[in-house]
Design an enzyme around this catalytic site. Structure first.
Site, PDB file in Angstrom:
ATOM      1  N   HIS A 192       0.787  -1.235   0.000  1.00 42.33           N
ATOM      2  CA  HIS A 192       0.000   0.000   0.000  1.00 42.33           C
ATOM      3  C   HIS A 192       0.815   1.279   0.000  1.00 42.33           C
ATOM      4  O   HIS A 192       0.236   2.361   0.083  1.00 42.33           O
ATOM      5  CB  HIS A 192      -0.907   0.049   1.229  1.00 42.33           C
ATOM      6  CG  HIS A 192      -2.114  -0.813   1.115  1.00 42.33           C
ATOM      7  ND1 HIS A 192      -3.301  -0.375   0.576  1.00 42.33           N
ATOM      8  CD2 HIS A 192      -2.317  -2.108   1.441  1.00 42.33           C
ATOM      9  CE1 HIS A 192      -4.180  -1.354   0.603  1.00 42.33           C
ATOM     10  NE2 HIS A 192      -3.609  -2.420   1.116  1.00 42.33           N
ATOM     11  N   LYS A 206      -8.964  13.935   4.100  1.00 40.77           N
ATOM     12  CA  LYS A 206      -8.049  12.791   4.121  1.00 40.77           C
ATOM     13  C   LYS A 206      -7.145  12.974   5.324  1.00 40.77           C
ATOM     14  O   LYS A 206      -7.132  14.048   5.919  1.00 40.77           O
ATOM     15  CB  LYS A 206      -7.220  12.726   2.845  1.00 40.77           C
ATOM     16  CG  LYS A 206      -6.584  14.081   2.461  1.00 40.77           C
ATOM     17  CD  LYS A 206      -5.898  14.054   1.097  1.00 40.77           C
ATOM     18  CE  LYS A 206      -6.839  14.061  -0.073  1.00 40.77           C
ATOM     19  NZ  LYS A 206      -6.855  12.813  -0.820  1.00 40.77           N
ATOM     20  N   ARG A 207      -6.375  11.954   5.711  1.00 39.18           N
ATOM     21  CA  ARG A 207      -5.456  12.102   6.831  1.00 39.18           C
ATOM     22  C   ARG A 207      -4.527  13.291   6.600  1.00 39.18           C
ATOM     23  O   ARG A 207      -4.175  13.601   5.455  1.00 39.18           O
ATOM     24  CB  ARG A 207      -4.620  10.843   7.010  1.00 39.18           C
ATOM     25  CG  ARG A 207      -5.459   9.655   7.297  1.00 39.18           C
ATOM     26  CD  ARG A 207      -5.296   8.944   8.591  1.00 39.18           C
ATOM     27  NE  ARG A 207      -5.202   9.607   9.813  1.00 39.18           N
ATOM     28  CZ  ARG A 207      -4.423   9.208  10.828  1.00 39.18           C
ATOM     29  NH1 ARG A 207      -3.617   8.191  10.681  1.00 39.18           N
ATOM     30  NH2 ARG A 207      -4.442   9.815  11.971  1.00 39.18           N
ATOM     31  N   LYS A 244       0.463  14.614   1.392  1.00 39.14           N
ATOM     32  CA  LYS A 244      -0.844  14.900   0.801  1.00 39.14           C
ATOM     33  C   LYS A 244      -1.022  16.396   0.519  1.00 39.14           C
ATOM     34  O   LYS A 244      -1.945  16.816  -0.160  1.00 39.14           O
ATOM     35  CB  LYS A 244      -1.965  14.387   1.700  1.00 39.14           C
ATOM     36  CG  LYS A 244      -2.032  12.853   1.770  1.00 39.14           C
ATOM     37  CD  LYS A 244      -3.153  12.389   2.685  1.00 39.14           C
ATOM     38  CE  LYS A 244      -3.247  10.886   2.852  1.00 39.14           C
ATOM     39  NZ  LYS A 244      -3.969  10.188   1.773  1.00 39.14           N
ATOM     40  N   THR A 271      -8.571   6.870  -2.517  1.00 37.58           N
ATOM     41  CA  THR A 271      -9.928   6.407  -2.795  1.00 37.58           C
ATOM     42  C   THR A 271     -10.944   7.528  -2.598  1.00 37.58           C
ATOM     43  O   THR A 271     -12.032   7.464  -3.170  1.00 37.58           O
ATOM     44  CB  THR A 271     -10.329   5.202  -1.912  1.00 37.58           C
ATOM     45  OG1 THR A 271     -10.009   5.489  -0.554  1.00 37.58           O
ATOM     46  CG2 THR A 271      -9.613   3.941  -2.370  1.00 37.58           C
ATOM     47  N   LYS A 279     -14.638   8.460  -4.635  1.00 37.32           N
ATOM     48  CA  LYS A 279     -15.932   8.763  -4.016  1.00 37.32           C
ATOM     49  C   LYS A 279     -16.433  10.134  -4.463  1.00 37.32           C
ATOM     50  O   LYS A 279     -17.621  10.316  -4.778  1.00 37.32           O
ATOM     51  CB  LYS A 279     -15.807   8.786  -2.490  1.00 37.32           C
ATOM     52  CG  LYS A 279     -15.295   7.513  -1.861  1.00 37.32           C
ATOM     53  CD  LYS A 279     -14.854   7.776  -0.399  1.00 37.32           C
ATOM     54  CE  LYS A 279     -14.003   6.649   0.134  1.00 37.32           C
ATOM     55  NZ  LYS A 279     -13.327   6.998   1.410  1.00 37.32           N
TER      56      LYS A 279
HETATM   57  C1  PLP Z   1     -12.041   7.160   1.710  1.00 34.64           C
HETATM   58  C2  PLP Z   1     -11.570   7.493   3.054  1.00 34.64           C
HETATM   59  C3  PLP Z   1     -10.213   7.733   3.300  1.00 34.64           C
HETATM   60  C4  PLP Z   1      -9.165   7.696   2.214  1.00 34.64           C
HETATM   61  O1  PLP Z   1      -8.975   8.993   1.679  1.00 34.64           O
HETATM   62  P1  PLP Z   1      -7.755   9.341   0.715  1.00 34.64           P
HETATM   63  O2  PLP Z   1      -8.033  10.715   0.259  1.00 34.64           O
HETATM   64  O3  PLP Z   1      -7.806   8.355  -0.393  1.00 34.64           O
HETATM   65  O4  PLP Z   1      -6.529   9.240   1.538  1.00 34.64           O
HETATM   66  C5  PLP Z   1      -9.822   8.048   4.578  1.00 34.64           C
HETATM   67  N1  PLP Z   1     -10.715   8.134   5.586  1.00 34.64           N
HETATM   68  C6  PLP Z   1     -12.022   7.916   5.381  1.00 34.64           C
HETATM   69  C7  PLP Z   1     -12.965   8.035   6.522  1.00 34.64           C
HETATM   70  C8  PLP Z   1     -12.500   7.586   4.122  1.00 34.64           C
HETATM   71  O5  PLP Z   1     -13.814   7.371   3.933  1.00 34.64           O
END
Ligand code: PLP
Length: 805
Positions: free
Chosen positions: A349, A535-536, A541, A642, A646
């Site tokens: 990952h 995101k985190r 990022k 991901t 979404k």
């Molecule tokens: C989809 C999702 C992530 C992943 O987000 P990225 O932008 O791809 O790092 C992290 N936390 C939650 C709660 C999510 O639903």
């Protein structure tokens, strides 16, 4: 095969359950009690299917997949289970008849925060998709007593509060103490030959822990399938003579107490190692035991069981299966190794070198001595076999043991028959960088499986308005086969549809604005661009790049200019408690918000909103309302992403670097429906003498922005502003923010122009939704099933016809 119940039957079941559980009438129940009663009724509706599914797998001797993951982030279960069972309408109207509001009750479900972010969420997307496709796949993980912390802001600083998610129990789980296993830690091990000539592993002075499983049913989408998510809890071994001290009790409790709040650095090392062995050992033991119950010998184990190693945390599964097969089933090394290789597969990952797990050999040997012995033997045999072919330099550099460390990624690759990355570029980079040595030795093992997301949660549950619109226009077959969303494209010139798309987006923005107003007491302009980065919080990022742009806008307003469009910048992110730099960025965003949102000159041209406690439920609120999706990591750093998928499915326009799955989104959309900027992967790789200070000194605009961090323009960030400034100017800007800034700002200008052409923008929304179907995790999981695990798919959704990966 939806569950068949009537409204009357549901109302009766609900009332009976209220009486059974609490001996009261509904009128006297709290909302939290109502939630637990409702959830129990829904659980009863799939109990039979759960049992039948597992029984059917056994009777048909189906090959079973076990997905081992140290994190699962399932989100709330109630709404999703009702949707998948096909009972949402009946339940909601039944509740309404009793004067109850479903949405208010559903909010009382605690969200299981058993993951940090993308990795854990992916594991849960896959469970949902596997059940919905009719794939015999189960999760294996840890039942953490406390979830990832609850995030609050005090004076703009992140504060981490205990997430006591199990306080009122968990309706969805079933404790199965009759399936418990013993896990050994520490002590001494040696091999002793018994009278039959078997070598038995003898243990002395071990610390034993009982692993007790709690199972959660994973309900497939209207197909009668209910798979299993098995989460292990740790207890003291018990018999009538047991006498324990409190200290012994807490030693055991420590193992399952908390989820390590970071997905790319590791801390609390020893405990983390114990957690890993704990759930791996319990999982492997219970799989072999259950196989043993229904088969005379282990000859076909490799054809009947697949274990998937989600990132390196469960990589000890390789050695643990060897241990069980040799020490408990008395197979030879060669036979056990063949089976292990057939059974195991591994997903990588990350390319971040700090996230590639290694353990000091001495710590490892003390904590899991038998596993260490086995890894030493794997290492010895690997070298013996491969050095004559590939030379000592290469082989030693990728062996499981080296530099006094146990190297988990190498162990995982050597022990598995398949290794995959999570987006095309990521897989390519794996084979040329971090796993290049092993790629040279085992090229046939490497393959790509681009991540995906489930449209059931991110469209049907999270965005009912858009779901209804899509159903009106193209029918509802896309619920089962999201690629059919392509059909939405033909409406891109239809005035009615464009208006309807605009209306749905605006309604969702209004709902989010209401939530922001309730929780943060800030009013936002729903006609502004909702520019979202969720995101985190991590340096790679580049939330900070987004922050630089906000400062840029703020300075323009202060200089008397007007923004092309009003903007609401929306962030949500947790930072690991020990990740000081990330927490400084949180403080800065909060202070920026405080200053800008209260500056009378700004009015409603610009707002900054930081929604606390990011998790799946918060994501479900934000994503349907997003206009712009910020996916701005430095190229080469984000494995897939991901949230990009979404947001695309919910009709946000993506502003992105060519990184991770953004590249595949761009392959589908082209430049007209996506806004790309920044350095590419080869450009970053070939950027040899980067001097961020030169850019700072030469570029007036960038200088003005960065100076704002240290010259008092931004209030209350003396320390943080200085640290950030230094990281970007003095310490040469590790993630190339200054190199990408100009290109990023131009891309933002382009967003402004596109947004002003309302027809054009709504067409982009349609094109994004229509092209998003390929990122359904249903297809991804079907490809794992076909190519990696070779297991049957009962309800395929055209996966065979989809050429995604
Ligand atoms: C989809 C999702 C992530 C992943 O987000 P990225 O932008 O791809 O790092 C992290 N936390 C939650 C709660 C999510 O639903």
């Amino acid at each position: 095969m939806p569950v068949d119940i009537t409204e009357e039957k549901f109302v009766e079941d609900y009332k009976t359950k209220m009486l059974e559980m609490y001996s009261i009438d509904d009128a006297d129940a709290s909302r939290a009690q109502q939630y637990r009663v409702l959830a129990s009724v829904v659980r009863d509706y799939y109990a039979q299917n759960w049992r039948n599914t597992l029984l059917k797998y056994q009777q048909n001797d189906r090959k079973q997949v076990y997905y081992f993951s140290i994190e699962f982030l399932p989100g709330r279960f109630l709404t999703q289970n009702m949707l998948n069972l096909g009972i949402s309408e009946v339940v909601k109207s039944g509740l309404a008849k009793m004067g109850l509001d479903f949405d208010k009750i559903a909010q009382h479900e605690p969200e299981p925060g058993l993951g940090n972010g993308g990795l854990g969420r992916l594991a849960s997307e896959f469970l949902d998709s596997a059940a919905s496709e009719g794939i015999a796949m189960h999760g294996n993980g840890i039942r953490y007593q406390y979830g990832l912390f609850k995030q609050e802001f005090i004076n703009g600083y992140q504060v981490e509060l205990l997430d006591d998610w199990l306080r009122n129990g968990n309706i969805w789980e079933v404790r199965r103490e009759n399936r418990a296993c013993i896990v050994h830690f520490g002590g001494n091990v040696w091999l002793k030959e018994d009278s039959l000539g078997h070598f038995r592993a003898m243990y002395e002075n071990t610390e034993d822990v009982i692993a007790v499983p709690y199972d959660i049913g994973i309900v497939g989408y209207r197909n009668g399938t209910v798979n299993n998510l098995r989460l292990w809890s740790a207890e003291l071994p018990y018999n009538e003579h047991s006498r324990y001290t409190l200290a012994e009790k807490s030693r055991v409790n420590d193992i399952i107490e908390i989820l390590y709040p970071d997905d790319s650095n590791y801390e609390g090392r020893l405990l983390r190692l114990k957690q890993e062995y704990f759930f791996v050992s319990a999982g492997v033991q219970s799989i072999v035991r259950s196989y043993r119950k229904h088969h005379r010998n282990l000859n076909r184990l490799g054809q009947r069981i697949a274990i998937h190693i989600n990132d390196t945390h469960p990589a000890m599964a390789v050695a643990e299966l060897m241990r069980v097969l040799m020490d408990e089933e008395f197979l030879s090394w060669e036979k056990a190794w063949n089976i292990t290789n057939q059974v195991m597969s591994y997903t990588n990952h990350t390319l971040l070198s700090e996230a590639l797990e290694t353990w000091p050999e001495d710590m490892f040997a003390q904590t899991v001595p038998r596993i260490y012995q086995i890894i030493k033997e794997i290492d010895r045999r690997f070298k013996e076999l491969m050095i004559p072919i590939h030379g000592a330099d290469l082989v030693n550099s990728v062996a499981p043991l080296g530099n006094g460390q146990v190297r988990m990624a190498y162990l995982a690759v050597i022990g598995s028959h398949s290794v995959n990355g999570v987006a095309k570029i990521h897989t390519d980079l794996l084979t040329t960088s971090v796993l290049n040595g092993l790629y040279k030795i085992f090229p046939e093992r490497f393959n790509n499986k681009t991540n995906g997301v489930t449209f059931r949660r991110w469209l049907q549950v999270a965005n009912p308005g858009l779901t209804t619109l899509l159903d009106d226009k193209i029918g509802n077959n896309w619920h089962r086969d999201p690629n059919l969303l392509k059909g939405f494209n033909i409406f891109d010139k239809d005035k009615d549809t464009l208006d309807a798309v605009a209306r749905v987006k605006h309604d969702n923005k209004t709902a989010l604005a209401d939530f922001i107003s309730e929780t943060l007491r800030t009013k936002v302009n729903t006609h502004a661009i909702f520019d979202v980065q969720i995101k985190r919080l991590h340096a790679y990022k580049r939330q900070l790049l987004h922050v630089m742009y906000i400062i840029d806008e703020y300075l323009q307003i202060k200089a008397g200019h007007k923004l092309a469009n009003p903007r609401v910048h929306i962030f949500a992110a947790k930072a690991a408690p020990s990740y000081y730099y990330a927490k400084e960025i949180i403080k800065i965003i909060n202070e920026l918000a405080n200053q800008i949102n209260h500056d009378p000159v700004v009015k409603d041209q610009l707002k900054v909103i930081f929604i606390p406690n990011y998790g799946v439920s918060i994501a479900e609120k934000i994503i349907p309302a997003a206009d712009v999706s910020e996916q701005i990591s430095l190229a080469g750093k984000e494995a897939s992403g991901t949230s990009n998928m979404k947001l695309m499915a919910n009709g946000a326009v993506t502003l992105a670097t060519l990184d991770g799955a953004n590249i595949e989104m761009h392959d589908s959309l082209g430049d007209d429906d996506m806004v790309i900027f920044g350095l590419t992967v080869p450009e970053v790789e070939n950027y040899h003498d980067y001097h961020s200070a030169d850019i700072y000194n030469k570029d007036v605009r960038i200088k003005r922005i960065l100076d704002a961090f240290i010259d008092g323009t931004l209030k209350n960030i003396e320390t943080e502003g200085r640290d950030i400034f230094n990281s970007l100017v003095q310490y040469n800007d590790q993630y190339f923010l200054l190199a990408d800034y100009e290109s990023y700002a131009k891309a933002q200008d382009r967003i402004d122009k596109l947004y002003q052409d309302r027809t054009r923008w709504h067409q982009m929304i349609i094109h994004n939704i229509a092209a998003s179907g390929r990122f359904s995790s249903d297809y991804t999981i079907a490809r794992y099933a076909e190519n990696i695990w070779q297991v049957d798919i009962d309800n395929p959704v055209g996966s065979k016809f989809n050429e995604q990966n």
